[in-house]
Write a protein that holds these residues in place. Sequence first.
Motif, PDB file in Angstrom:
ATOM      1  N   LYS A 343      16.365  46.730  18.084  1.00  0.00           N
ATOM      2  CA  LYS A 343      16.345  45.285  18.065  1.00  0.00           C
ATOM      3  C   LYS A 343      17.661  44.496  17.412  1.00  0.00           C
ATOM      4  O   LYS A 343      18.195  43.545  18.069  1.00  0.00           O
ATOM      5  N   LEU A 344      18.040  45.048  16.352  1.00  0.00           N
ATOM      6  CA  LEU A 344      19.228  44.444  15.939  1.00  0.00           C
ATOM      7  C   LEU A 344      20.315  44.625  16.502  1.00  0.00           C
ATOM      8  O   LEU A 344      21.508  43.915  16.569  1.00  0.00           O
ATOM      9  N   ALA A 345      20.716  46.059  17.023  1.00  0.00           N
ATOM     10  CA  ALA A 345      21.715  46.449  17.868  1.00  0.00           C
ATOM     11  C   ALA A 345      21.971  45.247  19.094  1.00  0.00           C
ATOM     12  O   ALA A 345      22.935  45.156  19.339  1.00  0.00           O
ATOM     13  N   SER A 346      20.642  45.120  19.796  1.00  0.00           N
ATOM     14  CA  SER A 346      20.921  44.245  20.896  1.00  0.00           C
ATOM     15  C   SER A 346      21.313  42.829  20.553  1.00  0.00           C
ATOM     16  O   SER A 346      22.011  42.133  21.240  1.00  0.00           O
ATOM     17  N   CYS A 347      20.853  42.506  19.282  1.00  0.00           N
ATOM     18  CA  CYS A 347      21.135  41.105  18.730  1.00  0.00           C
ATOM     19  C   CYS A 347      22.714  40.956  18.573  1.00  0.00           C
ATOM     20  O   CYS A 347      23.376  40.090  18.927  1.00  0.00           O
ATOM     21  N   LEU A 348      23.299  41.953  17.903  1.00  0.00           N
ATOM     22  CA  LEU A 348      24.600  42.144  17.662  1.00  0.00           C
ATOM     23  C   LEU A 348      25.540  42.032  18.881  1.00  0.00           C
ATOM     24  O   LEU A 348      26.394  41.432  19.018  1.00  0.00           O
ATOM     25  N   GLN A 349      25.096  42.833  19.663  1.00  0.00           N
ATOM     26  CA  GLN A 349      25.980  42.866  21.108  1.00  0.00           C
ATOM     27  C   GLN A 349      25.826  41.634  21.792  1.00  0.00           C
ATOM     28  O   GLN A 349      26.825  41.255  22.316  1.00  0.00           O
ATOM     29  N   SER A 350      24.461  40.971  21.601  1.00  0.00           N
ATOM     30  CA  SER A 350      24.410  39.590  22.553  1.00  0.00           C
ATOM     31  C   SER A 350      25.248  38.753  22.110  1.00  0.00           C
ATOM     32  O   SER A 350      25.653  37.734  22.771  1.00  0.00           O
ATOM     33  N   GLU A 427      10.841  43.338   8.361  1.00  0.00           N
ATOM     34  CA  GLU A 427       9.715  42.692   9.306  1.00  0.00           C
ATOM     35  C   GLU A 427      10.509  42.065  10.401  1.00  0.00           C
ATOM     36  O   GLU A 427      11.660  41.733  10.496  1.00  0.00           O
ATOM     37  N   ASP A 428       9.910  42.138  11.569  1.00  0.00           N
ATOM     38  CA  ASP A 428      10.527  41.718  12.718  1.00  0.00           C
ATOM     39  C   ASP A 428      10.911  40.139  12.500  1.00  0.00           C
ATOM     40  O   ASP A 428      11.683  39.465  13.070  1.00  0.00           O
ATOM     41  N   SER A 429       9.971  39.471  12.013  1.00  0.00           N
ATOM     42  CA  SER A 429      10.049  38.276  11.658  1.00  0.00           C
ATOM     43  C   SER A 429      11.641  37.756  10.720  1.00  0.00           C
ATOM     44  O   SER A 429      12.485  36.814  11.044  1.00  0.00           O
ATOM     45  N   THR A 430      11.824  38.829   9.854  1.00  0.00           N
ATOM     46  CA  THR A 430      13.122  38.857   9.006  1.00  0.00           C
ATOM     47  C   THR A 430      14.508  39.133  10.109  1.00  0.00           C
ATOM     48  O   THR A 430      15.425  38.275  10.239  1.00  0.00           O
ATOM     49  N   LEU A 431      14.189  40.162  11.051  1.00  0.00           N
ATOM     50  CA  LEU A 431      15.155  40.303  12.073  1.00  0.00           C
ATOM     51  C   LEU A 431      15.584  39.255  12.970  1.00  0.00           C
ATOM     52  O   LEU A 431      16.594  38.869  13.274  1.00  0.00           O
ATOM     53  N   ASP A 432      14.335  38.576  13.179  1.00  0.00           N
ATOM     54  CA  ASP A 432      14.285  37.160  14.426  1.00  0.00           C
ATOM     55  C   ASP A 432      15.234  36.242  13.534  1.00  0.00           C
ATOM     56  O   ASP A 432      15.864  35.403  14.140  1.00  0.00           O
ATOM     57  N   ALA A 433      14.880  35.808  12.345  1.00  0.00           N
ATOM     58  CA  ALA A 433      15.520  34.803  11.774  1.00  0.00           C
ATOM     59  C   ALA A 433      17.173  35.134  11.471  1.00  0.00           C
ATOM     60  O   ALA A 433      17.597  34.213  11.938  1.00  0.00           O
ATOM     61  N   ALA A 434      17.252  36.547  11.475  1.00  0.00           N
ATOM     62  CA  ALA A 434      18.737  36.626  11.364  1.00  0.00           C
ATOM     63  C   ALA A 434      19.507  36.460  12.740  1.00  0.00           C
ATOM     64  O   ALA A 434      20.645  35.990  12.947  1.00  0.00           O
ATOM     65  N   GLU A 435      18.680  37.132  13.863  1.00  0.00           N
ATOM     66  CA  GLU A 435      19.017  36.932  15.167  1.00  0.00           C
ATOM     67  C   GLU A 435      19.481  35.108  15.681  1.00  0.00           C
ATOM     68  O   GLU A 435      20.379  34.821  16.111  1.00  0.00           O
ATOM     69  N   ASP A 436      18.593  34.393  15.115  1.00  0.00           N
ATOM     70  CA  ASP A 436      18.592  32.887  15.152  1.00  0.00           C
ATOM     71  C   ASP A 436      19.726  32.398  14.416  1.00  0.00           C
ATOM     72  O   ASP A 436      20.452  31.538  15.139  1.00  0.00           O
ATOM     73  N   ILE A 437      20.189  33.008  13.440  1.00  0.00           N
ATOM     74  CA  ILE A 437      21.457  32.575  12.721  1.00  0.00           C
ATOM     75  C   ILE A 437      22.735  32.733  13.484  1.00  0.00           C
ATOM     76  O   ILE A 437      23.555  32.018  13.816  1.00  0.00           O
ATOM     77  N   LEU A 438      22.837  34.136  13.897  1.00  0.00           N
ATOM     78  CA  LEU A 438      23.783  34.796  14.709  1.00  0.00           C
ATOM     79  C   LEU A 438      23.997  34.086  16.267  1.00  0.00           C
ATOM     80  O   LEU A 438      25.031  33.621  16.560  1.00  0.00           O
ATOM     81  N   ARG A 439      22.851  33.729  16.959  1.00  0.00           N
ATOM     82  CA  ARG A 439      22.954  33.016  18.199  1.00  0.00           C
ATOM     83  C   ARG A 439      23.601  31.448  18.119  1.00  0.00           C
ATOM     84  O   ARG A 439      24.392  30.968  18.832  1.00  0.00           O
TER      85      ARG A 439
END
Length: 445
Positions: A343-350, A427-439
């Motif tokens: 999940k984190l790798a996909s976020c970073l690549q995106s 937690e996935d919610s924490t990873l989702d919050a990080a993904e939102d910041i990066l996007r």
Amino acid sequence: MGVIKNLAASLIVIRQSSFRNNHKIIMSRRLHARRTDGVDKNVWVEFTQLAADYKAVNLGQGFPDFSPPQFIQDAFCKAISGGPQMHQYTRGFGHPPLVKNLAKFFSRIVGHDIDPLEDILVTVGAYQALFCAFQALVDEGDEVIIVEPFFDCYQPMVVMAGGKAVYVPLRPREGSTVLSSGDWILSAEELASKITSRTKAIVINTPNNPLGKVYKTEELQMIADLCIRHNLLCISDEVYEWLTYDGAKHVKIASLPGMWERTVTIGSAGKTFSATGWKVGWVISSGHLIKHMKTIHQNSIYHCATAAQEAVAHGFEREYEMFGNPESYFKQLPAMLHHKRKKLASCLQSVGLQPIMPEGGYFMITDISSVKVNLNDQSNTDEPFDFRFVKWLIKEKGLATIPVSAFYSPEHRKEFDKYIRFCFVKEDSTLDAAEDILRKWSQQE
């Protein structure tokens, strides 16, 4: 009466003056021990506080933000309600049920009969296990080879023991696209070239923090051959031993021929059972090495929390029975983290970043050399690029990570200051919050 008052006032002035002079004499002496020189800074203190100050989404510090498995929580609750003995001292070198279960569990993995009373020392987390090892086995003038990147406490612990740290970095394989931590290799020639008549030990960390590299058997055999040839110790930090992915297998260097007698293996219940706050760790080694670590332990910490040790003992008893089965937590945890890692790798690549896929552990590093940001903060221009980048990311975007150059020596830091470390054990919610910041950041660029 006037004479007496004047005399009393004079005595007070004299006493105050004497106190001030004595205070100046005391304060003019060196207060701190020289062994603390140069080891006062700590990346965790600095960046944990910064993340808290800015209320950042924290993918920096390596701890789960989810609970340990229910069976280990139940074991802890049972322990603290288990009568007066659970609230009092137990055996100083390790709670008898815990050392017994550790010996039983790891004997079949190492291929050596481990004596629970002679070959194991229970410590306040892996941190104290490392401290006992360095204090007990490193003498003034000894050289200790540390393979980089390394957990940042190794170097100050070597220095405080009177030793000298010598560094050999893992390097990305030349001539290939680096996509995995397995593409980072240790040069046998470079490692051998650092060994001198003063070398006492080689320190490795597998799976590695922050890289996630899991050493292959042939790599460990190369290290073992050098240890045997030059009569060296090996301090092997294996706290992430159950967290391997994509078919990578953790191998204990102590299990290789000729290495049991010279290997100090560090373990952690915090990483094993996702309970880092319990601070239960251990050292497993030959009794002739453990006895010296016991000396350090008994003259510093002396004892670890009884109830926490009792709970961990029950955890290992369960895992011994479940070993290799789908119900084993040692199977379930890496399966869960494999999902979070992807999940984190996909976020970073995106968002255009290139993560280095870890073979094991809690962490993932990514190359930030292509990221264009304005880091013209004049207050910290002397800091490595990744330090400045991480501070900018926390302050400006509200996302906390850790600079990878913190895991390198000054002589190699510049080569590796274009990477930052993310922790995906969240937690996935924490990873989702990080993904939102990066996007959102990516869309602004």
